[in-house]
Enzyme design. Structure first.
Site, short mmCIF file in Angstrom:
data_model
loop_
_atom_site.label_atom_id
_atom_site.label_comp_id
_atom_site.label_asym_id
_atom_site.label_seq_id
_atom_site.Cartn_x
_atom_site.Cartn_y
_atom_site.Cartn_z
N LYS A 91 -22.64 -3.44 -17.54
CA LYS A 91 -21.85 -4.23 -16.58
C LYS A 91 -20.92 -5.00 -16.98
O LYS A 91 -19.72 -5.50 -16.54
CB LYS A 91 -22.93 -4.99 -15.71
CG LYS A 91 -23.62 -6.28 -16.30
CD LYS A 91 -24.67 -7.03 -15.51
CE LYS A 91 -25.50 -7.83 -16.48
NZ LYS A 91 -24.91 -9.10 -17.20
N ARG A 144 -28.57 -14.64 -10.94
CA ARG A 144 -29.45 -14.14 -11.56
C ARG A 144 -30.81 -14.15 -10.90
O ARG A 144 -31.96 -13.46 -11.27
CB ARG A 144 -29.59 -14.28 -12.94
CG ARG A 144 -29.57 -13.30 -14.07
CD ARG A 144 -29.30 -13.90 -15.45
NE ARG A 144 -29.45 -12.98 -16.38
CZ ARG A 144 -28.54 -12.39 -17.19
NH1 ARG A 144 -27.28 -12.86 -16.73
NH2 ARG A 144 -28.65 -11.80 -18.27
N ARG A 153 -26.01 -1.43 -29.27
CA ARG A 153 -25.25 -2.69 -29.29
C ARG A 153 -25.68 -3.71 -30.16
O ARG A 153 -24.96 -4.34 -30.95
CB ARG A 153 -25.51 -3.30 -27.82
CG ARG A 153 -24.35 -4.54 -27.78
CD ARG A 153 -24.31 -4.96 -26.32
NE ARG A 153 -25.47 -5.66 -26.02
CZ ARG A 153 -25.72 -6.31 -24.64
NH1 ARG A 153 -24.79 -6.02 -23.72
NH2 ARG A 153 -26.77 -7.00 -24.40
N ARG A 189 -26.03 -9.01 -32.04
CA ARG A 189 -26.38 -9.95 -30.84
C ARG A 189 -27.93 -10.59 -31.13
O ARG A 189 -28.71 -9.82 -31.23
CB ARG A 189 -26.15 -9.74 -29.60
CG ARG A 189 -25.08 -10.28 -28.85
CD ARG A 189 -24.84 -9.51 -27.57
NE ARG A 189 -25.79 -10.10 -26.55
CZ ARG A 189 -25.75 -9.95 -25.21
NH1 ARG A 189 -24.55 -9.55 -24.82
NH2 ARG A 189 -26.57 -10.61 -24.40
N ARG A 214 -35.91 -9.72 -21.64
CA ARG A 214 -35.03 -9.74 -20.61
C ARG A 214 -35.12 -8.80 -19.53
O ARG A 214 -34.48 -8.94 -18.39
CB ARG A 214 -33.43 -9.56 -21.53
CG ARG A 214 -33.25 -10.68 -22.42
CD ARG A 214 -32.49 -10.68 -23.40
NE ARG A 214 -31.10 -10.41 -22.98
CZ ARG A 214 -30.23 -9.47 -23.49
NH1 ARG A 214 -30.38 -8.78 -24.45
NH2 ARG A 214 -28.88 -9.39 -23.08
#
Ligand code: AMP
Length: 202
Positions: A19, A94, A133, A139, A150
């Site tokens: 996204k 969210r 990623r 990250r 998450r």
């Protein structure tokens, strides 16, 4: 600017759905700013601002930053001039509380969201994209444990917001599997069907 595009968009999808990437592409295609709360928070942490200090441990655990703080950050960002002619929100709202906050804020300006892009990706695919990623970007919230947290928060708190927007008839469900260009084209087409496209003046 005359004839500005008045597209007010939200892109929603589980972590690893792409996204963020698609949000930037769509915002560029329509000539509107992409506003990612995750990017705002990460930037604040990196810069060591007061906001960054407040949210650092929350983000590292993959938990949600309190609604009050998050909604205040978004209100401030949406009040900037470049968001007057439209915007694409990525990662906000969210949960249902944030939907109410955004409705109240936009309603006060006589505005509302025009479309919600729901990017769907099978769970296995999003997990493998996140692992990639993690390797590429390093990250701190892309570790296995934090990813699981998450995704659980997404299913529990974020997925229900889609029901609210679905009732309003503004959700476009987009298949998030394919090449970047294919997925962008699917989204652009869905928005065009709603009469949302870049205007000549943008
Ligand atoms: P993202 O890049 O959208 O996955 O966001 C990264 C992290 O920022 C999330 O795991 C949360 O800790 C925080 N965050 C981003 N957007 C929100 C939001 N709308 N409400 C609360 N926390 C958020």
């Amino acid at each position: 600017m005359t004839n500005a595009p008045q597209a007010r968009l939200l892109i929603v999808g589980p972590q690893g759905s792409g996204k963020g990437t698609q949000g930037v592409r769509i915002a560029e295609a329509l000539g509107i700013p992409a506003i990612s709360t995750g990017d705002v928070f990460r930037g604040a942490v990196a810069a060591g601002t007061e906001l960054g200090v407040k949210v650092k441990t929350i983000i590292e655990a993959g938990d949600l930053v309190p609604d009050e703080l998050t909604s205040a950050v978004v209100r401030e960002r949406l009040s900037q001039e470049d968001a007057a002619g439209g915007f694409l929100l990525d990662g906000y709202p969210r949960n249902l509380g944030q939907v109410g906050d955004l409705d109240a804020f936009l309603g006060g300006r006589g505005e509302s969201l025009d479309a919600v892009i729901e990017l769907t990706v099978p769970r296995d695919e999003s997990i493998s994209r996140l692992a990639l990623r993690a390797k590429e970007q390093g990250r701190t919230d892309d570790t296995e444990e934090v990813i699981a947290n998450r995704l659980a928060i997404y299913e529990r708190e974020t997925a229900p917001i889609l029901d609210v927007y679905r009732e309003r008839g503004i959700v476009d469900e987009i298949d998030g599997v394919g090449s970047l260009d294919e997925i962008t084209a699917r989204i652009v087409e869905a928005l065009r069907a709603r009469g949302l496209e870049r205007s000549a003046a943008a």
